[in-house]
Write a protein that holds these residues in place. Sequence first.
Motif, short mmCIF file in Angstrom:
data_model
loop_
_atom_site.label_atom_id
_atom_site.label_comp_id
_atom_site.label_asym_id
_atom_site.label_seq_id
_atom_site.Cartn_x
_atom_site.Cartn_y
_atom_site.Cartn_z
N VAL A 79 1.74 -10.50 -8.03
CA VAL A 79 2.90 -9.98 -8.76
C VAL A 79 2.57 -8.61 -9.34
N ILE A 80 1.38 -8.51 -9.94
CA ILE A 80 0.99 -7.22 -10.53
C ILE A 80 0.86 -6.15 -9.46
N ALA A 81 0.31 -6.55 -8.31
CA ALA A 81 0.10 -5.58 -7.23
C ALA A 81 1.42 -4.95 -6.80
N PHE A 82 2.52 -5.70 -6.91
CA PHE A 82 3.82 -5.12 -6.55
C PHE A 82 4.51 -4.48 -7.74
N LEU B 9 0.84 -1.21 0.00
CA LEU B 9 0.00 0.00 0.00
C LEU B 9 0.87 1.26 0.00
N MET B 10 2.02 1.17 0.66
CA MET B 10 2.92 2.32 0.68
C MET B 10 3.41 2.63 -0.73
N LEU B 11 3.73 1.56 -1.48
CA LEU B 11 4.16 1.76 -2.87
C LEU B 11 3.07 2.49 -3.65
N ILE B 12 1.82 1.99 -3.47
CA ILE B 12 0.70 2.61 -4.20
C ILE B 12 0.54 4.06 -3.76
N ALA B 13 0.75 4.31 -2.45
CA ALA B 13 0.62 5.67 -1.94
C ALA B 13 1.63 6.60 -2.60
N MET C 250 2.73 10.97 -6.38
CA MET C 250 3.48 11.51 -7.52
C MET C 250 2.59 11.77 -8.73
N SER C 251 1.47 11.05 -8.80
CA SER C 251 0.66 11.14 -10.04
C SER C 251 -0.18 12.41 -10.09
N ASN C 252 -0.39 13.05 -8.98
CA ASN C 252 -1.24 14.25 -8.94
C ASN C 252 -2.63 14.00 -9.50
N GLY C 253 -3.20 12.87 -9.19
CA GLY C 253 -4.57 12.61 -9.59
C GLY C 253 -4.75 12.11 -11.02
N ARG C 254 -3.61 11.95 -11.75
CA ARG C 254 -3.76 11.39 -13.09
C ARG C 254 -4.01 9.90 -13.00
N SER C 255 -4.73 9.33 -13.97
CA SER C 255 -4.97 7.89 -13.92
C SER C 255 -3.69 7.17 -14.33
N ILE C 256 -3.56 5.92 -13.88
CA ILE C 256 -2.32 5.19 -14.16
C ILE C 256 -2.18 4.95 -15.66
N PHE C 257 -3.30 4.87 -16.36
CA PHE C 257 -3.22 4.64 -17.80
C PHE C 257 -2.57 5.83 -18.50
N GLU C 258 -2.93 7.04 -18.04
CA GLU C 258 -2.32 8.24 -18.62
C GLU C 258 -0.81 8.23 -18.40
N ILE C 259 -0.41 7.82 -17.20
CA ILE C 259 1.03 7.80 -16.88
C ILE C 259 1.74 6.81 -17.78
N LEU C 260 1.13 5.62 -17.92
CA LEU C 260 1.75 4.59 -18.75
C LEU C 260 1.84 5.07 -20.20
N GLU C 261 0.74 5.64 -20.71
CA GLU C 261 0.70 6.00 -22.12
C GLU C 261 1.62 7.17 -22.46
N LYS C 262 2.00 7.93 -21.45
CA LYS C 262 2.89 9.06 -21.71
C LYS C 262 4.29 8.59 -22.10
N LEU D 44 3.29 -3.33 -10.73
CA LEU D 44 2.69 -2.16 -11.38
C LEU D 44 3.07 -0.85 -10.67
N PRO D 45 2.96 -0.78 -9.33
CA PRO D 45 3.38 0.47 -8.67
C PRO D 45 4.85 0.78 -8.90
N VAL D 46 5.70 -0.28 -8.89
CA VAL D 46 7.14 -0.03 -9.07
C VAL D 46 7.38 0.56 -10.46
N ILE D 47 6.75 -0.04 -11.50
CA ILE D 47 6.91 0.48 -12.86
C ILE D 47 6.42 1.93 -12.92
N LEU D 48 5.27 2.16 -12.29
CA LEU D 48 4.69 3.50 -12.34
C LEU D 48 5.60 4.52 -11.67
N ILE D 49 6.20 4.13 -10.55
CA ILE D 49 7.10 5.05 -9.86
C ILE D 49 8.29 5.39 -10.75
N LEU D 50 8.84 4.35 -11.39
CA LEU D 50 9.97 4.58 -12.29
C LEU D 50 9.58 5.53 -13.41
#
Lengths: 502, 363
Positions: B339-342, B56-60, B65-77, B344-350
């Motif tokens: 696996v995804i739960a861990f 949950l900390m990872l997701i937090a 960092m995302s400022n309310g953007r959806s994770i899909f937007e972050i990925l697609e950028k 996905l947040p790591v990828i998103l943070i990167l």
Amino acid sequence: MMGILTSMLRKVLFNPLNETNKDQDHNHNEDKPEQNASADLQHILDQFKRSADLIHHRYPREGLDVIYFSHMINEDKLQRDLLPPLLAAPAADIILNEQSQFQQVQNAKDCVTGILSGNAAIFYNNVAYLADVTLPASRSVEESESESIINGPHEAFNENALTNLSLIRKRVRSSHLKVIHLSVGEISKTDCYVLYMEDIANEDYLSELIRRIKNVEIDAIHDTNMLLQCIDDNPYSMFPQYMTTERPDTIASKLVSGKIVCLVDGSPSLLSAPSSFFEFFASADDYYQRWAIGTATLFLRFMALVITVTFTALYVSITSFHYEMIPENLILTLTTSRSRVPFPPIIEALLMETTIELLREAGARLPTKIGQTIGIVGGIVIGQAAVQAGLTSNVLIISVASSAIASFVIPSYIMSAAFRLFRFGLICLAGLWGNLGLVIGIAYMVIHLSGLTSLGSSYLTPVAPFQPYDWRDVFFRFPFRLLNRRPTQNRAQNKTRQKMKR
Amino acid sequence: MTKLKEKLSFFHVMILTYMIQTGVVVFSITHLEALHFGTNGWLMALFTSLVVLVNLMLIAIVHRMSNGRSIFEILEKSIPKFILFPIYLGLAALWSMIGCLVAKEYVLIFQMYAFPTTSPMVFKVAIDILAFLLVIKGVYNISKASTVFFFSTIWMNLLVFKALDDIKLERLTTFLFKEGGDMFTGFLNIYIAYIGYELSLLLFPYVNKKTKLMKAVMYGHLIRTFFYLMLGIVSYGIAGHNLLKKMLFPLLDLLAYIKLPFIERVENLFYGFFLFTTLITLVMYYWAAGESTLRIFPKLKSSVHYFVIILCSLIVSTVPVALDQVLRVLYLLGCAQIVIAFLLPVILILLLLIQRRKVVKHG
């Protein structure tokens, strides 16, 4: 052919590209020829051709013509107060133009509408004036039949809008109480008044309600309950989305709590908006009792809701599929009572539920004296004969009867009718799939309710969205000193209701 | 009036998290604890919960960092769409299958108690219709329904106190994790009982600052942890670890224990109430699947998405017939989800770090 098919498919599958708000374009088709015609005497008389009840008095020496419907106006006032000065004056138009009780009308349409709503039209030199001398037929203020209570005021609204307005004004003596006049029904042109408390009621709700009423296009409106079905958020739902009541005290309390009230001429019930599902379980009585009794009564009503929805369905489910749920000493009673019944429980239950509904409907339509007979006949038929004949079991009679009684505990008749109908579906599901069917039915109801809105606000407030403060006045009836805020759903401009420190 | 896009409130997110986490594993969790950890296995619910908190900390961090953007937007950028779309499809398939099989397991367990001859797919279709009706109403209405369902089921957790007199502390023993089995499998199994919180990744666009999303998710998770622990202590205190190993669904046996004057064997009825929690679980997984397919086919109506998703997963769910098969597939899917739960947040943070650096460079 293919083209039509593909366009239909596209409509089903894809989002509409440019959504124009069609509602905005709905203009009332008011451009009838008469609107532009001037209000000359002959034209007006042509409009009322073949109206035997129209009175037309001529005063050729004074040059006056008076037109009205005698049954809609106070003739006394007209003949004694208004006409003599006009007839005595050297030139009537001086008085007609001077005095504010006479309103000059420019076009024929206004003149016709005026006469139809109880004005007298006075013509002088082919110029039309309207004088308001309305006296509509109505019954007097009586006790409410459908919402009677033990303590508290007993008067109820009647079919006359002006009487109803005066009943409200009498209770809410504030200049902040505003009344907006609208008219609905293309033919009936029924008067409709929107009432709200300025500086308390939410302006968004107000403008939305007015917009919806203006958008109604129907030939005639005969009752508030009819109007509310034209303006609610989910017309296909079984549940009423606006609360209606016949009680002036209830309406006054809704007004000061920030709700918007709508009054239709010719209907004794008034609607208040927005409403929540749980509001339909409150009664004015709760506030006139001591708080503890009020709270206990509320509990009783919600218990009644559970009983009326589940009791018969649970009986069907248990006796059809889950016999193991009955304790050992009860099962003997139940098997004895069911041993002579030749039908499966679901048929048995539907039979009895239908009989109860028949009795209720017959009782509602008949005059009280015959209604009593129906009650006795029904009581004997259901209570004794059906069991002795071996058509139903005693236990079922108890469960059907208690769920019928429980359904009448719900104060709103429309809400209780919705649940009685829903119960039939639940009984069928329980007969089909037992407890799982029962739960599937309840889950469906919750899903349906959570999708409903009332004037755009959530129907399930204060449970979802969760507003714990509102629970004090919805699931409990706290002492008044603890009810300091107005209900959240109303989004009132002034949220504080009282500052009593006692 | 334009319909206001309501944001989820703190309370709603909390309840929603609890309700997604409460699936079908709740019936068997104490059995799994006893099977894999033996004595005092219920403590594992606490340890696993702590690992969830790390996740949950990872997701937090992602949320902050995302400022309310959806994770899909972050990925697609940062990642081209032709790489992402197969991943989205994979995620949608995984999520819809988890949702679908949870419902299937629920139906199969119900069949053990009643209706052994009726085809399970009949019930499955009925539940899927309910799920469809709820999921098309959008996440805000799902959260509203879940609040009502929450209040109509939460009281059942207190029913275990009915058995308070029969709890014997000596059954808990003084040993820790003895007579158990494969601990790693056990850990995964118990972790799967907590799965569902990771869907909060998809809630970013539906909340605002006032919601305090991650705090709400954490509280929801803590409520779930608390009730798992309570259930564990009571089950161990009543049955002991040896008996728990033999009981397939200890919670239902516990409920069967309750007798009321005019009704008994209430587990049958109360099991029905668990439909509410299961329904929210599967609806939210269907919703998540729909969210990802909506990125691929944004022009299609969302109801069409959900219809296709539910229909496809329904067809696939006809393959596993027995409860045992469903459990095995669900275990595998659950592991993939962990696996995804861990991951996905790591990828998103990167990605967010890279994106931030780019902004700094351009700035």
